[in-house]
Design a protein around this motif. Structure first.
Motif, PDB file in Angstrom:
ATOM      1  N   MET A   1       5.258  -8.647  -7.691  1.00 27.68           N
ATOM      2  CA  MET A   1       5.175  -7.509  -6.774  1.00 27.68           C
ATOM      3  C   MET A   1       4.458  -6.340  -7.431  1.00 27.68           C
ATOM      4  SD  MET A   1       8.365  -5.443  -5.043  1.00 27.68           S
ATOM      5  CE  MET A   1       8.829  -4.629  -6.566  1.00 27.68           C
ATOM      6  N   GLN A   2       3.571  -5.716  -6.703  1.00 31.50           N
ATOM      7  CA  GLN A   2       2.943  -4.506  -7.200  1.00 31.50           C
ATOM      8  C   GLN A   2       3.991  -3.397  -7.277  1.00 31.50           C
ATOM      9  OE1 GLN A   2      -0.260  -3.553  -8.359  1.00 31.50           O
ATOM     10  NE2 GLN A   2       1.043  -1.820  -8.890  1.00 31.50           N
ATOM     11  N   ALA A   3       4.097  -2.777  -8.433  1.00 28.53           N
ATOM     12  CA  ALA A   3       5.064  -1.695  -8.624  1.00 28.53           C
ATOM     13  C   ALA A   3       4.379  -0.345  -8.481  1.00 28.53           C
ATOM     14  CB  ALA A   3       5.727  -1.816  -9.991  1.00 28.53           C
ATOM     15  N   SER A   4       5.167   0.639  -8.099  1.00 28.77           N
ATOM     16  CA  SER A   4       4.610   1.983  -7.897  1.00 28.77           C
ATOM     17  C   SER A   4       4.485   2.717  -9.229  1.00 28.77           C
ATOM     18  CB  SER A   4       5.504   2.779  -6.946  1.00 28.77           C
ATOM     19  OG  SER A   4       6.799   2.931  -7.519  1.00 28.77           O
TER      20      SER A   4
ATOM     21  N   LEU B   1      -0.630 -11.498  -0.669  1.00 28.90           N
ATOM     22  CA  LEU B   1       0.011 -11.136   0.593  1.00 28.90           C
ATOM     23  C   LEU B   1      -0.093  -9.635   0.757  1.00 28.90           C
ATOM     24  CD1 LEU B   1       0.999 -14.070   0.440  1.00 28.90           C
ATOM     25  CD2 LEU B   1       3.211 -13.269   1.321  1.00 28.90           C
ATOM     26  N   VAL B   2      -0.777  -9.209   1.777  1.00 31.32           N
ATOM     27  CA  VAL B   2      -1.100  -7.793   1.955  1.00 31.32           C
ATOM     28  C   VAL B   2      -0.139  -7.167   2.955  1.00 31.32           C
ATOM     29  CG1 VAL B   2      -2.892  -6.132   2.541  1.00 31.32           C
ATOM     30  CG2 VAL B   2      -3.515  -8.315   1.459  1.00 31.32           C
ATOM     31  N   PHE B   3       0.532  -6.123   2.515  1.00 29.18           N
ATOM     32  CA  PHE B   3       1.428  -5.351   3.365  1.00 29.18           C
ATOM     33  C   PHE B   3       0.853  -3.946   3.518  1.00 29.18           C
ATOM     34  CE2 PHE B   3       3.920  -8.612   1.281  1.00 29.18           C
ATOM     35  CZ  PHE B   3       4.716  -9.133   2.291  1.00 29.18           C
ATOM     36  N   GLY B   4       0.015  -3.778   4.532  1.00 28.66           N
ATOM     37  CA  GLY B   4      -0.597  -2.486   4.818  1.00 28.66           C
ATOM     38  C   GLY B   4       0.040  -1.844   6.043  1.00 28.66           C
ATOM     39  N   PRO B   5      -0.456  -0.666   6.462  1.00 28.72           N
ATOM     40  CA  PRO B   5       0.145   0.027   7.612  1.00 28.72           C
ATOM     41  C   PRO B   5       0.074  -0.788   8.896  1.00 28.72           C
ATOM     42  CG  PRO B   5      -1.918   1.070   6.915  1.00 28.72           C
ATOM     43  CD  PRO B   5      -1.545   0.102   5.861  1.00 28.72           C
TER      44      PRO B   5
ATOM     45  N   GLU C   1       2.430   8.489  -9.255  1.00 28.42           N
ATOM     46  CA  GLU C   1       1.487   8.974  -8.233  1.00 28.42           C
ATOM     47  C   GLU C   1       1.573   8.161  -6.946  1.00 28.42           C
ATOM     48  OE1 GLU C   1       0.397   8.149 -11.446  1.00 28.42           O
ATOM     49  OE2 GLU C   1       0.718  10.251 -12.046  1.00 28.42           O
ATOM     50  N   GLY C   2       2.428   7.153  -6.902  1.00 21.57           N
ATOM     51  CA  GLY C   2       2.533   6.297  -5.737  1.00 21.57           C
ATOM     52  C   GLY C   2       1.922   4.936  -5.997  1.00 21.57           C
ATOM     53  N   MET C   3       1.654   4.187  -4.929  1.00 24.69           N
ATOM     54  CA  MET C   3       1.056   2.868  -5.071  1.00 24.69           C
ATOM     55  C   MET C   3      -0.442   2.983  -5.371  1.00 24.69           C
ATOM     56  SD  MET C   3       3.121   0.317  -4.809  1.00 24.69           S
ATOM     57  CE  MET C   3       4.773  -0.130  -4.229  1.00 24.69           C
ATOM     58  N   PRO C   4      -0.973   2.094  -6.253  1.00 27.08           N
ATOM     59  CA  PRO C   4      -2.419   2.096  -6.514  1.00 27.08           C
ATOM     60  C   PRO C   4      -3.202   1.782  -5.238  1.00 27.08           C
ATOM     61  CG  PRO C   4      -1.240   0.824  -8.164  1.00 27.08           C
ATOM     62  CD  PRO C   4      -0.263   1.121  -7.083  1.00 27.08           C
TER      63      PRO C   4
ATOM     64  N   LEU D   1       0.803  -1.228   0.000  1.00 26.27           N
ATOM     65  CA  LEU D   1       0.000   0.000   0.000  1.00 26.27           C
ATOM     66  C   LEU D   1       0.832   1.272   0.000  1.00 26.27           C
ATOM     67  CD1 LEU D   1      -3.017  -0.936   2.264  1.00 26.27           C
ATOM     68  CD2 LEU D   1      -2.723  -1.132  -0.202  1.00 26.27           C
ATOM     69  N   ASP D   2       2.124   1.194   0.273  1.00 28.55           N
ATOM     70  CA  ASP D   2       2.945   2.402   0.292  1.00 28.55           C
ATOM     71  C   ASP D   2       4.360   2.021  -0.118  1.00 28.55           C
ATOM     72  OD1 ASP D   2       4.557   4.653   1.083  1.00 28.55           O
ATOM     73  OD2 ASP D   2       2.917   5.295   2.396  1.00 28.55           O
ATOM     74  N   SER D   3       4.943   2.794  -1.026  1.00 29.90           N
ATOM     75  CA  SER D   3       6.296   2.479  -1.496  1.00 29.90           C
ATOM     76  C   SER D   3       7.332   2.604  -0.383  1.00 29.90           C
ATOM     77  CB  SER D   3       6.674   3.382  -2.678  1.00 29.90           C
ATOM     78  OG  SER D   3       6.551   4.747  -2.335  1.00 29.90           O
ATOM     79  N   ASP D   4       7.008   3.312   0.692  1.00 25.73           N
ATOM     80  CA  ASP D   4       7.933   3.394   1.825  1.00 25.73           C
ATOM     81  C   ASP D   4       8.101   2.035   2.511  1.00 25.73           C
ATOM     82  OD1 ASP D   4       8.354   6.073   1.412  1.00 25.73           O
ATOM     83  OD2 ASP D   4       6.888   6.744   2.905  1.00 25.73           O
ATOM     84  N   TYR D   5       7.149   1.121   2.267  1.00 24.90           N
ATOM     85  CA  TYR D   5       7.226  -0.202   2.896  1.00 24.90           C
ATOM     86  C   TYR D   5       8.209  -1.141   2.171  1.00 24.90           C
ATOM     87  CZ  TYR D   5       2.680   1.282   4.846  1.00 24.90           C
ATOM     88  OH  TYR D   5       1.667   1.973   5.463  1.00 24.90           O
ATOM     89  N   LEU D   6       8.671  -0.754   0.972  1.00 24.30           N
ATOM     90  CA  LEU D   6       9.446  -1.665   0.125  1.00 24.30           C
ATOM     91  C   LEU D   6      10.707  -2.208   0.800  1.00 24.30           C
ATOM     92  CD1 LEU D   6       9.014   0.089  -3.347  1.00 24.30           C
ATOM     93  CD2 LEU D   6       8.033  -2.095  -2.614  1.00 24.30           C
TER      94      LEU D   6
END
Length: 426
Positions: free
Chosen positions: A358-361, A385-389, A364-367, A334-339
């Protein structure tokens, strides 16, 4: 600027179609291993003389279909390979591969013929071939035929018929050649110009003619099988007995001659009615004099080549398509800072043997979560696999099954992902 496109008759093989090619190649490698055949890879460019000498000057391939050119650096006459038996034999002779005994070899790769592209017939086409060199007995003829038959069984292809014939030995063909010339000379008015040109150069090629007006004359022509001596007949009978012992049906086709001059004794084709006029999917035979023609010490050989495009077309029409790889995991981030936290986890999944997308950014950021789940579903992945806050802050990941609603969604620690991956890989 004008768009540059591929040469006509030379086709790109794109995903997801390429997955079927990989699956077929993998199955072939498995069957080759079971028959103790080893892989050989030869150049796609060979000296032109190799094919002129090996295939025969008065053949359609040499006369009309080869992509030949002069090397601008040294003036050498070169040709894109139109087939690969001659190339394999050249490599065997050049590197003395038969010094320590006979060899069972196979190859896969592109071939090139300059002809009008049509269904099942392309300017760049692909073949898989098997060559058994140094074996003179009929049991190896039967073995290579049985190998092809096993491939059809593994692929679930049923509408393929084996046709077989014997071209005998040179002296038997000489007698048959004289009888053919006499026969066609007496019906010269029925021959087209191409047949008249070839009559005294290579009368056997007249039997390949597709000219409807010539078919009655061709049907009445002397049959080579009637000129075979006792040794040639015994060789063919032994091959047929071995096929019968395996329950492999066949038809003796006395008009089957093949398009290259290097064949003797056993020749065969696997044909189908499912592909229109391009019905041959695999063909080959024995070539006991080719190694000597290429410049090696006399040694026998037998093999076949299979048209990959034609086999894939047959598979596409069958009720049993080739299995294609399934994506294991789609990573929803959910956020490229998590990469920096996520990518090492994905690497551990891949090391465990799982396939991961892997979902790429974007700029505008991550979809959005909804958009990523939509992509995860369309990817065909088994799990998201969900990587959220919440997951990142607690050092966890949420695992959701995308294909089985009965599997509950779970959240596990990142330290447990490797164990989960090992379980999935097994």
């Amino acid at each position: 600027m004008d768009k540059i496109v591929a040469v006509k008759g030379m086709n790109d093989i794109l995903p997801p179609q390429s997955a079927s090619w990989e699956a077929l190649e993998s199955l072939v490698r498995n069957v080759m291993r079971r028959f103790a055949f080893e892989n050989i890879r030869t150049p796609i460019v060979e000296p032109t003389a190799l094919f002129v000498r090996g295939l025969g000057e008065v053949t359609d391939i040499v006369e009309k279909e080869m992509y030949s050119f002069e090397d601008r650096l040294n003036g050498e006459a070169l040709t894109l390979r139109p087939e690969n038996t001659a190339g394999v034999v050249r490599a065997v002779v050049e590197h003395s591969l038969l010094y320590n005994g006979p060899k069972r070899l196979y190859y896969m790769g592109p071939m090139f013929r300059h002809e009008r592209p049509q269904r099942g017939r392309y300017r760049q086409f692909h073949q898989i071939g098997a060559e058994a060199l140094g074996f003179g007995g009929p049991e190896v003829d039967a073995e290579v035929i049985l190998m092809a038959h096993m491939l059809w069984q593994e692929l679930g292809l049923k509408d393929i018929e084996l046709q077989i014939n014997s071209l005998g030995q040179p002296e038997e063909r000489h007698r048959h050649r004289a009888a053919l010339i006499e026969h066609f000379e007496s019906h010269k008015d029925a021959l087209d110009e191409e047949a008249k040109r070839r009559l005294h150069l290579n009368p056997l090629r007249l039997l390949d003619s597709k000219n409807p007006a010539m078919q009655p004359v061709i049907e009445a022509a002397p049959k080579l099988i009637d000129f075979l001596g006792s040794a040639s007949k015994a060789h063919l009978d032994s091959v047929l007995r071995l096929l019968e012992s395996h329950g492999v049906p066949y038809t003796i086709n006395p008009r089957l001659v093949r398009g290259m001059d290097y064949y003797n004794l056993t020749v065969f084709e696997f044909v189908t009615t499912k592909l229109g006029s391009q019905g041959t999917v695999c063909a080959g035979g024995r070539y006991d004099y080719l190694i000597e023609q290429i410049g090696g010490k006399p040694a026998p050989g037998v093999g076949w080549a299979m048209g990959v495009e034609r086999v894939l077309e047959l598979i596409q029409e069958s009720v049993r398509p080739l299995p294609t790889p399934v994506l294991d995991v789609f990573a929803v981030i959910l956020d490229s800072d998590y990469l920096p936290s996520v990518m090492p986890v994905l690497s551990s999944l891949r090391l465990a043997g799982l396939s991961v997308q892997m979902q790429a950014s974007t700029p505008e950021g991550m979809p959005s979560l909804k958009s990523q789940f939509k992509r995860a579903d369309s990817s065909g992945a088994r799990y998201a696999l969900v990587f959220g806050p919440d997951e990142i802050s607690s050092g966890q990941v949420t695992i959701k099954s995308l294909r089985n609603a009965d599997v509950p969604q779970v959240t596990i620690a990142l330290t447990e992902v490797a164990q989960w991956a090992s379980h999935q890989a097994s």
